[in-house]
Scaffold this motif. Structure first.
Motif, PDB file in Angstrom:
ATOM      1  N   HIS A 233     -12.112  55.865  32.383  1.00 21.50           N
ATOM      2  CA  HIS A 233     -12.970  56.189  33.163  1.00 21.50           C
ATOM      3  C   HIS A 233     -14.316  56.713  32.680  1.00 21.50           C
ATOM      4  O   HIS A 233     -14.588  57.502  31.612  1.00 21.50           O
ATOM      5  N   ILE A 234     -15.244  56.491  33.645  1.00 18.12           N
ATOM      6  CA  ILE A 234     -16.551  57.129  33.450  1.00 18.12           C
ATOM      7  C   ILE A 234     -16.788  57.839  34.822  1.00 18.12           C
ATOM      8  O   ILE A 234     -16.870  57.247  35.811  1.00 18.12           O
ATOM      9  N   THR A 341      -4.690  56.896  31.553  1.00 17.46           N
ATOM     10  CA  THR A 341      -3.560  56.705  30.565  1.00 17.46           C
ATOM     11  C   THR A 341      -3.806  57.554  29.329  1.00 17.46           C
ATOM     12  O   THR A 341      -3.233  57.437  28.108  1.00 17.46           O
ATOM     13  N   LYS A 342      -4.709  58.687  29.442  1.00 18.59           N
ATOM     14  CA  LYS A 342      -4.752  59.665  28.437  1.00 18.59           C
ATOM     15  C   LYS A 342      -5.482  59.045  27.048  1.00 18.59           C
ATOM     16  O   LYS A 342      -5.120  59.494  25.974  1.00 18.59           O
ATOM     17  N   HIS A 343      -6.421  58.021  27.232  1.00 14.94           N
ATOM     18  CA  HIS A 343      -6.972  57.363  26.280  1.00 14.94           C
ATOM     19  C   HIS A 343      -8.497  57.804  26.138  1.00 14.94           C
ATOM     20  O   HIS A 343      -8.662  58.583  25.167  1.00 14.94           O
ATOM     21  N   SER A 344      -9.316  57.432  26.916  1.00 16.49           N
ATOM     22  CA  SER A 344     -10.597  57.904  26.693  1.00 16.49           C
ATOM     23  C   SER A 344     -11.248  57.880  28.061  1.00 16.49           C
ATOM     24  O   SER A 344     -11.343  57.171  28.842  1.00 16.49           O
ATOM     25  N   SER A 365      -6.875  61.858  25.045  1.00 18.79           N
ATOM     26  CA  SER A 365      -6.906  61.952  23.491  1.00 18.79           C
ATOM     27  C   SER A 365      -8.558  62.048  23.251  1.00 18.79           C
ATOM     28  O   SER A 365      -8.832  62.677  22.019  1.00 18.79           O
ATOM     29  N   CYS A 366      -9.314  61.328  24.060  1.00 23.24           N
ATOM     30  CA  CYS A 366     -10.692  61.348  23.489  1.00 23.24           C
ATOM     31  C   CYS A 366     -11.743  61.450  24.799  1.00 23.24           C
ATOM     32  O   CYS A 366     -11.293  60.841  26.000  1.00 23.24           O
ATOM     33  N   LEU A 367     -12.611  62.296  24.779  1.00 22.02           N
ATOM     34  CA  LEU A 367     -13.126  62.729  25.902  1.00 22.02           C
ATOM     35  C   LEU A 367     -14.876  62.822  25.531  1.00 22.02           C
ATOM     36  O   LEU A 367     -15.099  63.030  24.218  1.00 22.02           O
ATOM     37  N   TYR A 368     -15.523  62.287  26.540  1.00 27.81           N
ATOM     38  CA  TYR A 368     -17.459  62.034  25.806  1.00 27.81           C
ATOM     39  C   TYR A 368     -18.081  62.796  26.971  1.00 27.81           C
ATOM     40  O   TYR A 368     -17.645  62.433  28.189  1.00 27.81           O
ATOM     41  N   ALA A 396       0.144  62.953  16.023  1.00 31.81           N
ATOM     42  CA  ALA A 396      -1.107  62.397  16.025  1.00 31.81           C
ATOM     43  C   ALA A 396      -1.619  62.119  17.166  1.00 31.81           C
ATOM     44  O   ALA A 396      -0.831  61.748  18.254  1.00 31.81           O
ATOM     45  N   ARG A 397      -2.846  62.257  17.554  1.00 34.00           N
ATOM     46  CA  ARG A 397      -3.538  62.148  18.981  1.00 34.00           C
ATOM     47  C   ARG A 397      -4.591  61.548  18.809  1.00 34.00           C
ATOM     48  O   ARG A 397      -5.511  61.786  17.768  1.00 34.00           O
ATOM     49  N   GLY A 398      -5.282  60.429  19.511  1.00 30.54           N
ATOM     50  CA  GLY A 398      -6.536  59.712  19.431  1.00 30.54           C
ATOM     51  C   GLY A 398      -6.588  58.609  18.257  1.00 30.54           C
ATOM     52  O   GLY A 398      -5.586  58.171  17.829  1.00 30.54           O
TER      53      GLY A 398
END
Length: 419
Positions: A233-234, A341-344, A365-368, A396-398
């Motif tokens: 998502h953005i 999905t806890k991705h980005s 796992s990754c946030l921007y 491990a994550r990301g």
């Protein structure tokens, strides 16, 4: 060209385990030299790889695979050079094994060290992307592991050719070719055999669609390093810079729509949309993006179609995009919590406090902040090649690079101490 020797899965796992003992003792110099030999040989033999890849593409065309799938399957000279360069980049990275993470001495004189070591044997189960065959092998060998590769049937010719070339290259190095095992069988039973080989395999890594990942997670007794699908998502905040938001959105959606770090849903604050709906609509039209929108999005974006419940959860992997209009940050986070999905996940805003709150509240796992989700990639983040994107929280994550393929040992050295 070296011809792969047919063996059953158990035999391959046994050979991989034996080879892991050898690879785990090699120096960094031995491993790095091998990666360079692999890279040079793959580049040299790119025509052989592309010829095999064309067989896969032809089967794909006959079966009517979608464009996104065909894009993941296709290789070019440039893509072969790209994954060869990925091996060279991995060679420049520090050896993740043999690092003393901590050390202390007990009152009785017993010395204790916590040291990083290879996992051992990695079972890699993946789908269409032949580049994974190279990326996963490079990371496994650099981190002192052996690897068992089980690619999907759609890329069987490409993967077989790549492994044949890698075996040919490894014969010129100190890494035994048995450290790279490739399961040729396209029978699902061959994959299922990997699920329960706890005696020979230390970890399974599934990489592909939700059905593949869920099948491994739900059926394996071997520990699984879970990778996840990317419903990314953005969120465009009311204080988002217009041009910055549009540039990031278009990059995240159109650069490579078929990959897991492409954006699938854009959440827009209503005031921002009202001010910029004409520019946003023309941008979507210019880039051929089909919008699946909620009620408010349908009113503001001509040509959009009503979004179903499935659209909010879908990983389109194409030039389709779900659009949700919200009143505030809290509603955006609520939507991501429900469908992500806890991705980005990304936020576009010029308000640093709002951005910080988003980064803290969203579980992924990754946030921007003010950047494209397309950076969720081991190569883009400086890890060299990646073995997958972990969306779980343990170990491990990301993006998973070299450190994710190691574990630890506690090594104690004494002088006759007893308890």
């Amino acid at each position: 060209m070296t011809i792969l020797r047919e063996m059953n899965v158990k035999e391959q796992a046994i050979e991989a385990k034996k080879a892991a003992k050898i690879v785990g003792l090699l120096s960094r110099e031995d491993k790095d030299e091998a990666l360079h030999v692999l890279a040079d040989t793959l580049e040299k033999e790119y025509k052989y790889i592309l010829k095999a890849n064309e067989l896969d593409l032809e089967r794909g065309r006959k079966k009517g695979y979608e464009d996104a799938f065909m894009d993941r399957l296709a290789l070019t000279k440039e893509r072969v050079i790209e994954f060869a360069d990925g091996l060279r980049q991995v060679a420049t990275l520090d050896d993740p094994t043999g690092t003393i993470l901590s050390e202390w001495t007990l009152d009785n004189g017993l010395n204790v060290q916590k040291v990083t070591v290879p996992l051992g044997v990695i079972g890699m189960i993946y789908e269409a992307r032949p580049n994974v065959t190279v990326d996963a092998t490079g990371l496994a060998l650099k981190s002192g592991n052996s690897i068992i590769l089980k690619g999907g049937s759609s890329a069987i010719s490409s993967n077989k050719a790549i492994v044949e070339i890698m075996h040919q290259a490894l014969e010129k190095t100190n890494i035994p070719k048995e450290a790279v095992q490739f399961i040729e069988s396209t029978d699902r039973e061959a994959t299922k055999q990997l699920f329960t080989m706890n005696e020979h395999i230390d970890v399974l890594i599934p990489r592909g669609g939700a059905s593949l990942i869920n099948s491994v997670v739900n059926n394996a007794t071997v520990p699984v390093l879970e990778t996840g699908v990317g419903n990314c998502h953005i969120y465009i905040d009311h204080e988002a810079d217009v041009q910055k938001a549009l540039n990031i959105l278009i990059n995240a959606k159109t650069d490579r729509p078929a990959v897991c770090n492409a954006v699938e849903t854009v959440i827009i604050q209503k005031d921002w949309l009202e001010k910029n709906e004409e520019l946003l609509t023309s941008t979507f039209k210019k880039h051929g993006i089909t919008v699946h929108g909620d009620e408010r999005a349908l009113q503001c974006i001509p040509g959009s179609i009503p979004a179903s419940e499935e659209d909010w959860a879908d990983e389109y992997l194409s030039l389709e995009l779900a659009v949700r209009v919200v009143n505030n940050l809290e509603e955006a986070v609520e939507h991501i919590d429900r469908y992500g999905t806890k991705h980005s996940e990304a936020i576009i805003t010029e308000n640093s406090e709002t951005a910080s709150l988003f980064l803290q509240l969203v579980d992924a796992s990754c946030l921007y902040h003010n950047a494209s989700t397309r950076f969720t990639d081991g190569g883009a983040l400086g890890f060299g090649a990646e073995i997958g994107i972990s969306t779980q929280k343990l170990h491990a994550r990301g993006p998973m690079g070299l450190p994710a393929l190691t574990t630890v040992k506690f090594m104690m050295r004494g002088n006759g101490q007893v308890r």
